[in-house]
Design an enzyme around this catalytic site. Sequence first.
Site, mmCIF file in Angstrom:
data_model
loop_
_atom_site.group_PDB
_atom_site.id
_atom_site.type_symbol
_atom_site.label_atom_id
_atom_site.label_comp_id
_atom_site.label_asym_id
_atom_site.label_seq_id
_atom_site.Cartn_x
_atom_site.Cartn_y
_atom_site.Cartn_z
ATOM 1 N N ASP A 1 0.783 -1.322 0.067
ATOM 2 C CA ASP A 1 -0.250 0.196 -0.202
ATOM 3 C C ASP A 1 0.298 1.196 0.052
ATOM 4 O OD1 ASP A 1 -3.335 1.116 0.360
ATOM 5 O OD2 ASP A 1 -1.363 1.670 2.361
ATOM 6 N N TYR B 1 -1.786 11.062 2.385
ATOM 7 C CA TYR B 1 -2.902 11.647 1.295
ATOM 8 C C TYR B 1 -3.038 12.865 1.033
ATOM 9 C CZ TYR B 1 -4.618 6.505 1.554
ATOM 10 O OH TYR B 1 -5.077 5.151 1.628
ATOM 11 N N HIS C 1 -6.817 -6.735 -0.413
ATOM 12 C CA HIS C 1 -5.775 -5.690 -0.482
ATOM 13 C C HIS C 1 -4.552 -5.879 0.907
ATOM 14 C CE1 HIS C 1 -3.772 -1.473 -1.273
ATOM 15 N NE2 HIS C 1 -4.060 -1.903 -0.041
#
Length: 300
Positions: free
Chosen positions: A111, A218, A280
Amino acid sequence: MSAAPPSGASTGLGADGWAAGDGVRLHYISRGDGPVVLLLHGFPDFWYGWRHQLAPLADAGFRAVAVDLRGYNLSQRPARVADYALDRLAGDVAALARSLGGGRVHVVGHDWGGAVAWRVAARRPEAVDRLVVLNAPHPRRFWELLGTPAQALRSWYIGAVQVPLVPEALLAARGRSLLHATWTAMHRRPGAFTDEDHARYDAAFPTASALRAALAYYRAAARGPRATLDADGPPDGDVVRAPTLVLWGEDDPALVRANAEGLERWVPDVRVQRVPGAGHFVQADAPAVVNEALVGFLRG
């Protein structure tokens, strides 16, 4: 009051260690002796995300080092969003490689840890021996696919978390139920994420400031000229020369399968291994498959 964040000693998974990154103090868990394997977690995670990999890597003759990336768990938590830009994160890994390996180390990232791993391998090649990336798209491939409806719909949350303060407040509300839902939704193997795991993760995200630091990854990516994606960078700016293995859980709800295709343009020496039935968090959904692949690839 929240329980103390879990250390390696308290879990029996390894020994606690500390090292200097690029201007921050980083916590890690270490197990085994031999060539160093740096394990970089993603969002919303911490070193414990590699709990299934530490012992198998140590048993195979490696020194497995699972890092709390800056802002997470016990590592130092800078206040500015700019401190979470990819080049700062890559600088942390390069500094760790120098302090732990004295030269090149193996780098494994999942990730956001995978995004950092791609950047380190491309921009700090002297630090990386072999590279393994788990369900983290190469930045240029991701940029291509972000223009498609399928990936754009799955990436809606990237825009949503740009709103200041509100996302971390929502995540911290109601006993962090939204975080629990996130972890659960990203797994596909029944029992992969237990009540004990939930408790450990709650302890690692005790305050809104801890959540804010995680979301800063982010937010930093969205500031600057496509800072994370580097679509405007030099043509060879994201080329990775290190031997690379991509492990891809095929049932990832956040990333379309095409992210694991067409990588040879930027990664000449790449091998892709798809893991059907894994989500994921492929390292937790299919630990035996991931561990066998890691050991085989890192042994060369």
